[in-house]
Design an enzyme around this catalytic site. Structure first.
Site, PDB file in Angstrom:
ATOM      1  N   ASP A  75       0.906  -1.066   0.330  1.00 18.99           N
ATOM      2  CA  ASP A  75       0.123  -0.057   0.365  1.00 18.99           C
ATOM      3  C   ASP A  75       0.477   1.434   0.096  1.00 18.99           C
ATOM      4  OD1 ASP A  75       0.802   0.041   2.793  1.00 18.99           O
ATOM      5  OD2 ASP A  75      -1.129  -0.310   3.763  1.00 18.99           O
TER       6      ASP A  75
ATOM      7  N   LYS B 140       5.147   6.338  18.110  1.00 23.70           N
ATOM      8  CA  LYS B 140       4.045   7.522  17.990  1.00 23.70           C
ATOM      9  C   LYS B 140       4.815   7.991  19.329  1.00 23.70           C
ATOM     10  CE  LYS B 140       0.597   5.733  15.012  1.00 23.70           C
ATOM     11  NZ  LYS B 140      -0.450   5.539  14.831  1.00 23.70           N
TER      12      LYS B 140
ATOM     13  N   ASP C  42       1.437   6.809   1.455  1.00 19.04           N
ATOM     14  CA  ASP C  42       1.589   5.972   2.148  1.00 19.04           C
ATOM     15  C   ASP C  42      -1.222   5.931   1.913  1.00 19.04           C
ATOM     16  OD1 ASP C  42       0.082   4.235   3.466  1.00 19.04           O
ATOM     17  OD2 ASP C  42       0.537   4.725   6.123  1.00 19.04           O
TER      18      ASP C  42
END
Length: 337
Positions: free
Chosen positions: A109, A160, A216
């Site tokens: 992807d 993150k 992405d």
């Protein structure tokens, strides 16, 4: 580097309803399935044999590509009966590899203009067990970041965080020594990003940093943007060559007063009526856009009817949906039949 593993097993839940009947990697970009773009990029870099790691709607891939003759590649299929995560998918696909050399592994992807040949050169010259494509992003808070030292060697894989220590992120394309794949446990759910890479850092993981085009494809908006970027020439694929077009239409019927702009793709059998405006969107086969309609940054499935005067902005429309004149559609809506 003659063999590759292409990870195409994800369900694409963030792209529903577009992925209700089509795997995310087979959705079209500029009229060509994302997987085709990736396979031809790998072929251009010297890859001759690809193992497709499939799970969701696995049978659709083999029905479309067969053994790969049409693309000039040898394709084989490693099917996961239950999703095994990215690491488990790599281990499962590894059983179908033939050679002992470095293996290209890439996510299904992502579209990128970075050089696979240069990434391979960095892998060979660095002596690393794995070499990752890293790309800089404006805001890394939405991603895990990957700091490197002055030589490009990866220091850590960080989750993150509110204040990332670097703007470099994992871009989803790796070169692994074959020995790394062989030691990943079979039939085990495991994440390459969270479990395998942090362990490999203790050996030697090299970063190949490139600021070439990268996207992405996690959302319908990203798909429409990538498709438009291929058509307008901001992105490149061996499947299309270099384009520089306002739109790409495959036997569509467009009224003379309609405006098609921003790298829009119109599939076969699409009709766009008078004074309609379609901008940076994808409209698949046999759909109809009524007069004075406005479609912007939207992905429209097959056999859709968009009534006169309808406004769609950042909308994903599944196959067979009918949007009647006078209907108000919220920005960012997801519509299914």
């Amino acid at each position: 580097m003659s063999e590759a593993i292409l990870l195409v097993g994800g369900q694409g839940t963030r792209l529903r309803p577009l992925t209700d009947s089509t795997p995310k990697p087979l959705l079209p970009l500029a009229g060509v399935a994302c997987t085709t773009h990736q396979l031809l990029k790998a072929k251009a870099a010297g890859v001759t044999r690809v193992v497709l790691a499939t799970s969701y709607l696995a049978e659709v891939f083999e029905a479309q590509y067969g053994a790969g003759e049409a693309l000039g590649l040898e394709l084989v299929y490693a099917v996961e009966r239950e999703p095994l995560g990215t690491g488990g998918a790599i281990a499962n696909a590894g059983q179908f590899l033939k050679g002992d050399g470095p293996i290209l592994i890439f996510n299904g992807d992502v579209i990128s203009n970075h050089s696979l040949e240069e990434q391979y050169r960095v892998h060979e010259s660095s002596g690393a067990v794995a070499t990752l494509h890293l790309t800089p992003v404006e805001d890394a808070r939405a991603y895990g970041c990957v700091p490197v030292d002055d030589s490009g060697r990866v220091k850590a894989f960080l989750e993150k965080m509110d204040n990332p220590v670097t703007n470099l992120i994992n871009a989803g394309c790796y070169i692994f020594d074959r020995s790394i794949i062989d030691v990943i446990p079979l039939n085990t759910v495991i994440s390459v990003e969270r479990e395998i890479f942090p362990e490999l850092v203790k050996q030697h993981v090299q970063g190949y940093v490139s600021d070439d085009y990268w996207i992405d494809l996690g959302t319908p908006e990203a798909f429409t943007k990538a498709s438009a970027d291929l058509i307008t020439g901001r992105a490149y694929s061996p499947a299309l060559g270099i384009l520089n077009m306002e739109y790409l239409a495959n036997a569509a019927e467009i009224a003379t007063s309609a405006r098609i702009t921003g790298g829009t793709f119109l599939d076969k059998g699409v009709t766009v009526d008078e004074a309609a405006h379609v901008h940076q969107s994808v409209i698949l086969a046999d759909s109809w856009v009524g007069s004075n309609a406005h479609v912007e940054n939207s992905f429209v499935g097959r056999g859709v009817k968009i009534g006169s005067g309808i406004k769609l902005v950042n909308v994903a429309v599944g196959d067979g949906v009918e949007i009647h004149e006078g209907t108000t559609v919220s920005e960012g809506a997801r519509l299914s039949a």
